[in-house]
Write a protein that holds these residues in place. Structure first.
Motif, PDB file in Angstrom:
ATOM      1  N   TRP A  74       0.863  -1.192   0.000  1.00 20.43           N
ATOM      2  CA  TRP A  74       0.000   0.000   0.000  1.00 20.43           C
ATOM      3  C   TRP A  74       0.893   1.234   0.000  1.00 20.43           C
ATOM      4  CZ3 TRP A  74      -5.186  -0.076   3.124  1.00 20.43           C
ATOM      5  CH2 TRP A  74      -5.892  -1.247   2.810  1.00 20.43           C
ATOM      6  N   ILE A  86      -3.570   0.694  -3.785  1.00 20.12           N
ATOM      7  CA  ILE A  86      -3.706  -0.606  -3.130  1.00 20.12           C
ATOM      8  C   ILE A  86      -3.470  -1.676  -4.189  1.00 20.12           C
ATOM      9  CG2 ILE A  86      -5.287  -2.167  -1.926  1.00 20.12           C
ATOM     10  CD1 ILE A  86      -6.645   0.304  -0.725  1.00 20.12           C
ATOM     11  N   PRO A  87      -2.285  -2.306  -4.211  1.00 24.39           N
ATOM     12  CA  PRO A  87      -1.936  -3.210  -5.313  1.00 24.39           C
ATOM     13  C   PRO A  87      -2.865  -4.407  -5.469  1.00 24.39           C
ATOM     14  CG  PRO A  87       0.020  -2.615  -4.073  1.00 24.39           C
ATOM     15  CD  PRO A  87      -1.151  -2.113  -3.288  1.00 24.39           C
ATOM     16  N   ALA A  88      -3.527  -4.855  -4.392  1.00 24.82           N
ATOM     17  CA  ALA A  88      -4.430  -5.996  -4.522  1.00 24.82           C
ATOM     18  C   ALA A  88      -5.627  -5.655  -5.410  1.00 24.82           C
ATOM     19  CB  ALA A  88      -4.917  -6.461  -3.152  1.00 24.82           C
ATOM     20  N   HIS A  89      -5.958  -4.369  -5.502  1.00 26.14           N
ATOM     21  CA  HIS A  89      -7.072  -3.924  -6.350  1.00 26.14           C
ATOM     22  C   HIS A  89      -6.590  -2.789  -7.245  1.00 26.14           C
ATOM     23  CE1 HIS A  89      -9.569  -6.562  -4.108  1.00 26.14           C
ATOM     24  NE2 HIS A  89      -9.401  -5.905  -2.972  1.00 26.14           N
TER      25      HIS A  89
END
Lengths: 559, 288
Positions: A74, A86-89
């Motif tokens: 993040w 936010i790299p996951a999204h």
């Protein structure tokens, strides 16, 4: 009663502890702090805890203008602590409410100072204000701060030919502190080591003496700092929506002609620091003549001391650009909205292609500089009528070979160059396009022809070129509130909602920016906007309420 | 080893089975000491091969013990009839072993939650379980079934998913949490994609803030030596350990407002809710 200890300024590091690209860990009154200097020189003092999963930010990476958490990558912006990515999204713009706890910070006398609580001004130390002050070696003491304070040399003790030391205590915890000394004068270069050594020895002697006393006293209970709570509703249902914030006043710090017919404005805050910028975001500018216009921020992530926008003179427009060109000068005040981001940048692409037409460079410059800072591969194609029409040419020069300039091409030549720039689509490649309507339409058409999927083609129109037919009437039903409302011919869904007290954030109100979008539960929308792509239109589950209408007699909205 | 203020009084946790040690690492006619839920425990093997465990402060009362999945389990309360089952371990060509038992300064639920998490792969397990820019966590399903938490349809790009992997692959994971402090994952085996390797983390909560993490491994791999299999898991866990030891607070906050969950954290959100519903109070910060 004396004020609580939190309501005072304390040193928490020496200025040189906050080295570039480093994160320094400090502790004040039982609260851990992450102290880091951004590439623009600003020193940040934050709570040492990523608000996602509680990992210490001091083990994270100082990326220059953003701090990156070690655990999930993040990213948090310099100055505000707002989450920028936010790299996951990767496709979602983080909600503005995701923001770390930050504390005021300033540098004086070679030390970094902060205050945990209260709106108190830093009280300057008169003796050190001369400008020649010189910080000594800082020394940690395993002893209660009050005890140490009582034993520190008072007044002019320790004074010598090299100046008088002033002592400051950082209360780390109930039984620990750090002592910082600052000399009133900087010793001559050949005396420095001797001076540092002399004071360090005296302080070490004092430490031995005080720690011996402390060892005889009962050990105090450690301080327990309150934890900041995340101010975020738990919502795992869909992408985080950028929520609206309040307007704020800014002053035009600089105004200059950045290209033919284009004026750039540097906007500085007056009361509050400017909110977090995400690449691709825009603001609403409220003009003194009562109108509102949208302008993209050119600032890359984390560079948000001042916003920079560019305004093209549009003689045929509604008058906003003429007003800004002719009537707004350096020193004038403007009111702007908080940034909104409906043109978010994914930072997970193997390669990013940015295609700018004329003034459409503004959001793409923010993206390009962000990608460059992250070391991610990209190419920025700038299409302009003539070399004089190239905005921010110095900043473009700073991006080196990543910028390709296309000057004076006709529509056919432009389309051919876009086709070449895009090439065949491969996995994890994304293109971002911003420019005048015809060029944007052409770019989207070319991308579709050579097989780019809709989800890899991101675009932002300046304005909606569509002819909007408002002649039909229909009913809207609000699923959450149970209201049913009539949308008559000539009125938009947004207008009807507002007239009935349903607040919805909007920005351009012409179907270009996507701010007023709402989920559709049932019914058949007629899309008049230029925000949704073909796939999203076909899905029919979202509607841009300022322009779009309904083919069915009734539209059920998730409101 | 005074941990008396850490002694568990939570019946939900006292009544569980807890792992103590890998049976393969126990010597005959030997006694060892460890901590469990704040209590000092002595365990060992008698001369006749019988396993035993007792509380040091109550040496005359034998604790129940079970030998399951390669570990010695005990309970400080009234445990269920058996430890959860792992049907795959019955397959004859599987290699089941303890990869490592590692002490970590964290709470048991923090370790479980980290094990359930995919978003950290590119950052913490760089070039093994993930690599930038492949950071997206796609939607996946989480359900509570038969008092166990299951997360399914979890896909993630992995450059080197296992000791036997050659090159990157899109791995599919299924996670299973059959016990508040034990977690497993099933992922397609690089040597036989039709079957799953099983990797588990069985956590011994020594105190509320310290654990021993027993790394369970049950894989289909005829070629790698035990050392190679163990070393791979040890590398992975050694990357997680500094993260776990830098989380604040150490105990898992069950109030969802204390931290900031996102869609990728669905399994953690459901796990925290599940712990709340179980009424679990040891090694967590209960909600409001």
């Amino acid at each position: 009663m004396s004020p609580p200890p939190e309501s005072a300024w304390y040193p928490v590091a020496r200025s040189d502890d906050a080295a570039f690209r480093h994160v320094h860990q400090a502790k004040l009154l039982g609260r851990e702090l992450a102290v880091w200097r951004a590439d623009d020189g600003f020193v940040n003092v934050w709570e040492n805890r990523c608000l996602h999963r509680g990992v210490r930010l001091s083990v994270g990476m100082n990326e220059g203008m953003e701090l990156k958490c070690l655990y999930h990558g993040w990213r948090y912006a310099n100055r505000t602590g707002g989450c920028t990515y936010i790299p996951a999204h990767p496709a979602d713009s983080p909600a503005r409410t995701i923001c770390n706890a930050t504390f005021p910070a300033l540098e004086r006398y070679g030390l970094v100072w902060t205050c945990l609580d209260g709106d108190i001004d830093f009280a300057p130390v008169d003796l050190l204000e001369g400008g020649g002050s010189f910080p000594l070696r800082a020394l940690p003491f395993a002893a209660p701060p009050e005890l140490v304070r009582r034993h520190l040399p008072a007044g002019d003790d320790h004074a010598g030919e090299d100046g008088t030391p002033r002592w400051f205590v950082q209360p780390v915890d109930a039984d620990a502190c750090v002592v910082y000394g600052v000399l009133t004068d900087t010793p001559a270069p050949d005396r420095r080591i001797a001076v540092l050594r002399r004071h360090a020895r005296r302080l070490e002697d004092l430490r031995a003496e005080v720690e011996e006393i402390a060892a005889t006293l009962p050990r105090p209970a450690p301080l327990v700092a309150a934890m900041e709570q995340a101010d975020v509703p738990v919502d795992i249902g869909g992408p985080a929506r950028t929520v609206g914030g309040t307007d704020q006043r800014v002053v035009v710090a600089r105004k200059w002609e950045t290209a033919a017919e284009v004026v750039a404005f540097e906007l500085a805050p007056i009361d509050e620091p400017l909110p977090t910028v995400q690449p691709g975001a825009h603001i609403d500018v409220r003009l003194p003549n009562g109108s509102t216009r949208q302008y993209s921020l050119t600032n890359p992530a984390g560079d948000q001391a001042r916003y920079v926008i560019a305004v093209k003179r549009e003689p045929d427009s509604r008058g906003g650009s003429i007003h800004l060109h002719d009537e707004v000068h350096e020193g004038d005040e403007l009111v702007i909205s908080a940034p909104r981001n409906n043109f978010g940048l994914r930072r997970d692409a193997v390669e990013t292609t940015l295609i700018a037409g004329g003034i459409g460079i503004t959001p793409l410059l923010s993206m390009a500089e962000t990608l460059a800072a992250d070391g991610l591969p990209f190419v920025l194609h700038c299409f302009v009528r003539s070399a004089d029409h190239l905005c921010f040419s110095e900043r473009l020069d700073g991006l080196g070979d990543a910028v390709v300039r296309h000057i004076g091409l006709d529509p056919a030549g432009t389309a051919a160059q876009i086709r070449r720039a895009l090439g065949a689509h491969r996995v994890a490649r994304h293109v971002y396009i911003c420019g005048p309507g015809p060029m944007l339409d052409a770019a989207r058409r070319v991308a579709g022809e050579i097989g780019w999927p809709d989800e890899a083609v991101h675009f932002e129109y300046f304005a909606n070129p569509n002819e909007i037919d408002r002649s039909n009437g229909f009913e809207i039903s609000l699923a959450r509130s149970g209201l049913t409302l009539e949308v008559p011919a000539g009125q938009s869904i947004l207008e009807v909602l507002r007239a009935n007290g349903v607040g919805l954030i909007s920005s351009c109100e012409q179907g270009a920016c996507g701010t007023c979008i709402v989920d559709v539960i049932d019914g058949d929308p007629i899309h008049h906007d230029v925000f949704l792509n073909a796939t999203e239109r076909a899905a029919g589950d979202r509607i841009v309420t300022c322009v779009s209408r309904s083919a069915s007699g009734r539209l059920v909205l998730d409101l | 080893m005074d941990a008396s203020d850490q002694r568990c009084t939570d019946p939900t946790v006292l009544d569980l089975w807890h792992p103590l040690v890998a049976v393969s690492e126990m010597a005959t006619d030997n006694v060892e000491r460890t901590l469990l839920l704040g209590f000092e425990i002595m365990y060992g093997t008698d001369r006749d091969g019988t396993r035993f465990a007792v509380r040091v402060d109550e040496p005359d009362e034998a604790l129940p013990v079970l030998d399951r999945h390669g570990y010695l389990w005990t309970s400080l309360g009234a445990p269920p009839a058996d430890v959860f089952t792992i049907p795959e371990t019955a397959e004859p060509d599987r290699r089941t072993l303890n990869a490592a038992s590692i002490k970590v300064a964290t709470s048991a639920p923090r370790a479980i939650e980290n094990f359930l998490d995919m978003g950290h792969f590119p950052y913490v397990h760089t070039d093994y379980l993930g690599v930038e820019p492949h950071t997206e966590v796609a939607e996946y399903r989480v359900e509570i079934e038969n008092d166990e938490l299951w997360a399914r349809d979890c896909f993630f790009y992995q450059p080197m998913a296992a000791a036997s992997a050659v090159g990157g692959q899109l791995s599919e994971y299924t996670y299973r949490v059959p016990h508040p402090y034990c977690v497993m994952l099933y992922k397609s085996s690089p040597t036989d994609p039709s079957r799953s390797d099983v990797i588990g983390l069985f956590v011994q909560a020594m105190t509320q803030d310290t654990i021993r993490a027993h790394n369970f491994l049950s894989v289909i791999d005829e070629t790698s030596s035990d050392t190679v299999l163990r070393r791979f898991q040890q590398i992975i866990f050694s990357q997680d350990k500094p993260i776990l030891e830098n989380q604040f607070p150490t105990r898992l906050p069950l109030d969802p407002r204390v931290e900031t969950p996102i869609r990728a954290d669905r399994s953690a959100i459901v796990y925290r809710r599940w712990l709340t519903e179980l009424g679990l109070a040891y090694a967590v910060i209960p909600a409001g």
